[in-house]
Design a protein around this motif. Structure first.
Motif, mmCIF file in Angstrom:
data_model
loop_
_atom_site.group_PDB
_atom_site.id
_atom_site.type_symbol
_atom_site.label_atom_id
_atom_site.label_comp_id
_atom_site.label_asym_id
_atom_site.label_seq_id
_atom_site.Cartn_x
_atom_site.Cartn_y
_atom_site.Cartn_z
ATOM 1 N N ILE A 68 23.781 -22.802 17.525
ATOM 2 C CA ILE A 68 24.271 -22.093 18.704
ATOM 3 C C ILE A 68 25.133 -20.940 18.191
ATOM 4 O O ILE A 68 26.032 -21.170 17.371
ATOM 5 N N ASN A 69 24.880 -19.747 18.653
ATOM 6 C CA ASN A 69 25.683 -18.612 18.194
ATOM 7 C C ASN A 69 26.507 -17.955 19.282
ATOM 8 O O ASN A 69 27.514 -17.312 19.011
ATOM 9 N N LYS A 70 26.057 -18.110 20.524
ATOM 10 C CA LYS A 70 26.806 -17.528 21.636
ATOM 11 C C LYS A 70 26.933 -18.571 22.731
ATOM 12 O O LYS A 70 25.924 -19.003 23.302
ATOM 13 N N LEU A 71 28.160 -18.934 23.007
ATOM 14 C CA LEU A 71 28.391 -20.038 23.940
ATOM 15 C C LEU A 71 29.316 -19.611 25.064
ATOM 16 O O LEU A 71 30.334 -18.956 24.834
ATOM 17 N N LEU A 72 28.969 -19.986 26.287
ATOM 18 C CA LEU A 72 29.929 -19.896 27.391
ATOM 19 C C LEU A 72 30.319 -21.319 27.752
ATOM 20 O O LEU A 72 29.492 -22.107 28.212
#
Lengths: 150, 335
Positions: B301-305
């Motif tokens: 996972i590289n971009k998480l909200l």
């Protein structure tokens, strides 16, 4: 969103009604009936045995209550009554064993807060309303019986 | 130093980093699908203490110390701790931190507390008031039952929408320097109340708040769900998640391809009998500090909200017939 606050709430409520499942009423009723019935059958067996041993009706009823209260308390302490309750719902809450469970469970839970302000004060947090409204109901029924009971 | 974006989003320019994370969970969580991601799984829920509250404090304290140790830091390196829990007056947290001697901000966001403490820690580091801040929270199944529902041994039946409070604590260290996922945006949540009344259906209470925060982020930044690898809410559970997807869809955003809810990840609801899923402050905290951050380290996972969700009720407000307001705080983490 253009809809007003209360319209939005109504709309959302409808959405929730469509999404969130309701408890399974029929199956829960059957479970409650079977378990609640079984507890009552147990009580009846105890009464019959006591009568067989020549106890009069009042004594037999009283001893049966004591016995069932003991069992409800014991199974609460053994960490079993909560599992029964999860299965049976009202079936194990309504009988006198459930009343015992509500008191003993509270006593166990609040013991850590001391015997006076913990156990003493909080033992009846669940059973309290039952006692209050049970007593009031019995007074009302008593008055009706006094005037119309003959 | 950070900029204001749109109506409620913060963009971090210095981008504080999460340099360490630790998660300690109870035995039931240790039997769940995420077991291998946790740093420590307890054998029993009391962990040698004599009350649920003391056990929760111990779990939080040990998670804090573990995160510091994992970063090879000293307690004195931590400038401020941001933390809170579900117990009245935050006793879980304040008693946990009592022996540590670190300046402490107590925060209450119900089950969204991890988001709130993380945002405040990031803002403090970004502003230059601290090199290291620690953000943490905890919850304990038995303590939460005692406080919000019934004594543990009381034989009551749970409706299918009810959730299971996670026993555990997650702690992360937010730093000005070092390596780790960067905190790039924060979206402090609003109190949102669409009139849900049922304390046994928290997913329905919190879904509108989560939707509000998520949609605000997309509107503020012009981003789309597809710009992120993963969107993770805190503890909406099985049914709350469905409501969220629907609410967000109404605003024109599609969450169906990269969305999870921590409450649905932490337990196997069928075999573990957790009904709608996990909940509590600990739910999103341990899922972040265990599972998600581990996945970010592995670059899966590289971009998480990350959007922990909270229901701002008390037993008093429910008894007095109030509806239950929800809140959700968003944090964006990027590698």
């Amino acid at each position: 969103m253009k809809s007003s606050g209360s319209e939005k709430k109504k709309e959302y409520d409808k959405m929730v009604q469509n999404t969130s499942p309701k408890p399974k009423l029929l199956i829960n009723c059957v479970k409650a009936f079977v378990v609640g019935g079984a507890i009552c059958v147990l009580g009846q067996i105890i009464i019959n045995v006591l009568k067989y041993w020549d106890f009069n009706k009042d004594d037999a009823a009283m001893i049966t209550s004591m016995f069932l209260i003991f069992l409800g308390s014991l199974f609460t302490g053994l960490d079993l009554y909560d599992s029964l309750g999860e299965f049976a719902g009202a079936g194990s809450i309504i009988p006198i064993t459930g009343f015992a469970n509500s008191i003993v469970a509270s006593a166990i839970e609040f013991k850590k807060e001391g015997y006076v302000l913990g156990v003493g004060a909080k033992m009846f947090t669940i059973a309290g309303p039952v006692i209050v409204y049970g007593t009031i109901s019995s007074v009302v029924v008593g008055i009706i019986y006094f005037f119309f009971g003959g | 130093m950070g900029t204001q974006v749109g109506t409620q989003t913060i963009k971090f320019d210095n981008m504080p980093k999460i340099v360490s994370h630790a998660a300690i969970v109870g035995p039931k969580e240790g039997e769940g699908p995420l077991a291998s991601y946790f740093d420590q799984i307890l054998e029993d829920v009391l962990w040698g203490e004599d009350s649920w509250e003391k056990a929760e404090s111990k779990i939080l304290k040990e998670a804090v110390l573990m995160s510091i140790k994992k970063a090879s830091l000293n307690l004195s390196d931590i400038r401020y701790i941001f933390s809170g829990d579900l117990l009245s007056q935050l006793i879980g947290t304040s008693f946990a931190l009592r022996p540590l001697g670190v300046p402490f901000f107590g925060v209450y966001g119900a089950c969204s507390t991890m988001g709130e403490s993380l945002i405040l820690a990031a803002m403090t580091v970004e502003a230059g008031f601290a090199d290291y801040c620690l953000a943490t929270t905890s919850s304990h199944f038995c303590g939460a039952e005692k406080q919000f529902r019934f004594p543990l041994e009381y034989g009551s039946q749970r409706p299918p929408t009810s959730t299971w409070t996670v026993t555990g604590s997650g702690a992360v260290i937010v730093s000005k320097i070092g390596t780790g996922p960067k905190i790039t945006y924060a979206i402090p949540g609003k109190i949102v109340d669409l009139g849900a009344m049922d304390p046994m259906d928290m997913g329905a209470v919190m879904a509108p708040a989560a939707a509000d925060t998520i949609v605000s982020f997309f509107k503020d930044t012009g981003k789309q769900p597809s710009d992120l690898d993963l969107i993770a809410t805190g503890d909406l559970g099985k049914y709350g998640s469905k409501l969220l997807i629907e609410l967000v869809k109404k605003e024109g955003y599609d969450l169906t391809s990269n969305y999870i809810d921590c409450g649905m990840e932490i337990f196997d609801s069928e075999s573990q009998n957790t009904l709608a899923g996990g909940s509590g402050c600990g739910c999103s905290a341990v899922t972040l500090a265990g599972y998600i951050l581990e996945k970010m380290e592995d670059k899966e996972i590289n971009k998480l909200l990350f959007v922990p969700t909270g229901a701002m009720l008390s037993t008093v407000s429910s008894n007095e017939g109030e509806s239950i307001p929800g809140i959700a705080h968003g944090v964006v983490l990027e590698n």
